[in-house]
Design an enzyme around this catalytic site. Sequence first.
Site, PDB file in Angstrom:
ATOM      1  N   THR A 106      49.125  70.543  21.507  1.00  0.00           N
ATOM      2  CA  THR A 106      49.887  71.656  22.074  1.00  0.00           C
ATOM      3  C   THR A 106      50.004  71.462  23.582  1.00  0.00           C
ATOM      4  O   THR A 106      49.016  71.116  24.244  1.00  0.00           O
ATOM      5  CB  THR A 106      49.218  73.009  21.773  1.00  0.00           C
ATOM      6  OG1 THR A 106      49.245  73.242  20.367  1.00  0.00           O
ATOM      7  CG2 THR A 106      49.944  74.149  22.473  1.00  0.00           C
ATOM      8  N   PHE A 134      50.399  73.114  27.103  1.00  0.00           N
ATOM      9  CA  PHE A 134      50.217  74.351  27.839  1.00  0.00           C
ATOM     10  C   PHE A 134      50.789  74.165  29.240  1.00  0.00           C
ATOM     11  O   PHE A 134      50.694  73.067  29.816  1.00  0.00           O
ATOM     12  CB  PHE A 134      48.731  74.711  27.937  1.00  0.00           C
ATOM     13  CG  PHE A 134      48.123  75.125  26.625  1.00  0.00           C
ATOM     14  CD1 PHE A 134      48.014  76.468  26.286  1.00  0.00           C
ATOM     15  CD2 PHE A 134      47.657  74.179  25.726  1.00  0.00           C
ATOM     16  CE1 PHE A 134      47.461  76.856  25.077  1.00  0.00           C
ATOM     17  CE2 PHE A 134      47.103  74.559  24.511  1.00  0.00           C
ATOM     18  CZ  PHE A 134      47.004  75.904  24.191  1.00  0.00           C
TER      19      PHE A 134
END
Length: 381
Positions: A282, A284
């Site tokens: 992921t 960020f």
Amino acid sequence: MDLTDIRARIDEIDDGILSLFCERMGLASAVAEAKRGSGRAVFDPARERDKLARAAAAAPGELEPYVTSLFSLLMSMNKAEQQKVMRAGDPEAPSAVARASYLDVDSPFPTTATVACQGVEGAYSQIAACRLFRVPSITYFSTFEGVFRAVRDGFCDYGVVPIENSSAGSVNAVYDLLAQYRFSIVRSLRLKIDHQLLAKPGTRLADITEVHSHEQAVAQCAGFLERLGCRVRVAPNTAMAAELVARSDRRDVAALSSRACAGLYGLDVLESDVQDTDHNYTRFIVISSQPQVFPGATRTSLMLTVNHEPGSLYRVLERFYALDVNLVKLESRPIPGRDFEFMFYFDLDCPAGSRPLDVLLDALDDVCERCTYFGTYTEVV
């Protein structure tokens, strides 16, 4: 003619093309000055259509597509050069505004800061914040918009939010909030995500009838959940799901969450690494209400709204190609209140202070309705 003679003739032709190309680009300054004096825009669609039509008509049939592409690229490079000339010395030029946010070389990314995250302790956003800042002071909010508001109101210096996952795709809510708040991105992080199935101590896997987690985690573990054959409940955050299971009186519920949440909330790991792919990352981003470009930044993010007409996105992409700018991500989002019209987010491999970035920022006005520069930053891996 043998191959040597053919290559020699090609070299002669190429030398001539190069000389004419340089002469053509040199005329961009004169064209820009003439247009500036008359108040005319750089992009003249009628003349461009006429030029392309005449070039296509003059080309042999089998070469028509190549000729059209060649002249389209030539005109794109010429327009970019004109924009650069017309913007020179203008303190309001996009490149000048961007450069005003560049920090000195002795201004490293901060190691401590007040940081807003969505969720509770143990959330992946908290893990990301602790990777990005050595000693962050974290305040948690129940929604992504709460994070943006905390940064807007000065309650926190920065916000850390997820923006995309390698298997589940983009976090659309964050893209929409970026468009709404027009904050700057000052750093990003690619974090390896490993989901664990957590439950109360003593619970067996066969006991589980319901699993709670964030919608992205659910998507990332879709295969595992299908095999498990239980109900799925969407939670605002993976750590909040673990907290919910810990507080529940039921013993048939579980959460998809981080391993850190097991210790934080007194839960057992029933199954480890249940995501469908081991290559599960992921991204960020760190958001700031103030533009800040730290030394060594190499990744640039833009948001563009283009005209609702054929070829409008192509003209933008053509400009990237003409300037040899590498496009690493393209994301579209609907424009609120405008049916079937979209804004586009671009991530570019384009370092701060580079000539291509300066020229690009100043050369987009004529190919889009609006351009928002989100910043240039370093991505931590």
